[in-house]
Scaffold this active site. Structure first.
Site, PDB file in Angstrom:
ATOM      1  N   HIS A  38       1.098  -0.954  -0.071  1.00 24.00           N
ATOM      2  CA  HIS A  38       0.074  -0.421  -0.080  1.00 24.00           C
ATOM      3  C   HIS A  38       0.913   1.037  -0.029  1.00 24.00           C
ATOM      4  O   HIS A  38       0.925   2.124  -0.627  1.00 24.00           O
ATOM      5  CB  HIS A  38      -0.354   0.024   1.308  1.00 24.00           C
ATOM      6  CG  HIS A  38      -2.185  -0.444   1.134  1.00 24.00           C
ATOM      7  ND1 HIS A  38      -2.144  -2.145   0.531  1.00 24.00           N
ATOM      8  CD2 HIS A  38      -3.223  -0.697   0.801  1.00 24.00           C
ATOM      9  CE1 HIS A  38      -3.341  -2.862   0.630  1.00 24.00           C
ATOM     10  NE2 HIS A  38      -4.571  -1.303   0.542  1.00 24.00           N
ATOM     11  N   LYS A 103      -9.055  -7.812   8.310  1.00 17.25           N
ATOM     12  CA  LYS A 103     -10.442  -8.602   9.409  1.00 17.25           C
ATOM     13  C   LYS A 103     -10.276  -7.115  10.151  1.00 17.25           C
ATOM     14  O   LYS A 103      -9.508  -6.029  10.331  1.00 17.25           O
ATOM     15  CB  LYS A 103      -9.782  -9.273  10.089  1.00 17.25           C
ATOM     16  CG  LYS A 103      -8.550  -9.449  10.845  1.00 17.25           C
ATOM     17  CD  LYS A 103      -8.214 -10.854  11.290  1.00 17.25           C
ATOM     18  CE  LYS A 103      -6.898 -10.469  11.952  1.00 17.25           C
ATOM     19  NZ  LYS A 103      -6.159 -12.413  12.377  1.00 17.25           N
TER      20      LYS A 103
END
Length: 188
Positions: A38, A103
């Site tokens: 990222h 999550k």
């Protein structure tokens, strides 16, 4: 709870039909990416460089899979905690990213970005990495191979199981379900 099957690309029209609490089986192409990947993607955006894949209408799965066993496309592939990507998510939403799988909680900044751009956040079940890997039919590293397990992979999936935790309107299963259980506790 509604069970839905979707295929990629995850267009904004498809996103609008997904509601917090829906169980979804995804088929098609998804991409992997964790913290280090990222950071490189966002750096490329800031430099005006082309990204290694088209993020428009795409889904990124926050995962660092284990090495594949012989005859398998990928090893165990459980979700990574999503808040690690929170500071790096909005630039990708602005480029058209419509789905994320991970999550745990997301920041308010990410949720506002999802509402503005029309995106959805899915949760994969932690602790079910080997089971999730069964839904992955092909895996290919397409960028940042030097990052090892954090390299960006293109995955072909079939009936990849997830739950919509935060929908494009900001409905957040982590908040609504907590409130339900607090009420139940008070009634005891």
């Amino acid at each position: 709870m509604t069970i839905k099957k979707i295929s990629t690309p995850l267009t904004k029209e498809k996103v609008k039909k997904l509601k917090a609490g829906d169980t979804v089986y995804i088929s098609g192409t998804i991409y992997t990416g964790r913290d280090a990947a990222h950071a490189r993607l966002v750096d490329a955006i800031h430099k005006g460089e082309e990204l290694p894949f088209d993020v428009r209408d795409a889904i990124i799965y926050y995962v660092g899979p284990t090495p594949a066993k012989p005859g398998k496309p990928i090893g165990s592939a459980g979700p990574t905690t999503s808040y690690r990507m929170d500071d790096l998510t909005v630039p990708l939403l602005n480029k058209g990213l419509t789905g994320m799988i991970g999550k745990g909680l997301r920041s308010q900044k990410v949720i506002e970005g999802m509402k503005k751009e029309g995106a959805v956040y899915f949760a994969a079940i932690g602790g079910a990495a080997a089971l999730i890997a069964n839904a992955i039919k092909k895996a290919q590293i397409i960028a940042y191979e030097d990052l090892g397990t954090e390299a960006i992979r293109k995955l072909e999936v079939e009936d990849f199981p997830v739950i919509v935790v935060i929908d494009h309107e900001g409905n957040n299963l982590y908040e609504t379900e907590r409130e339900k259980y607090e009420i139940l506790e008070e009634e005891k």
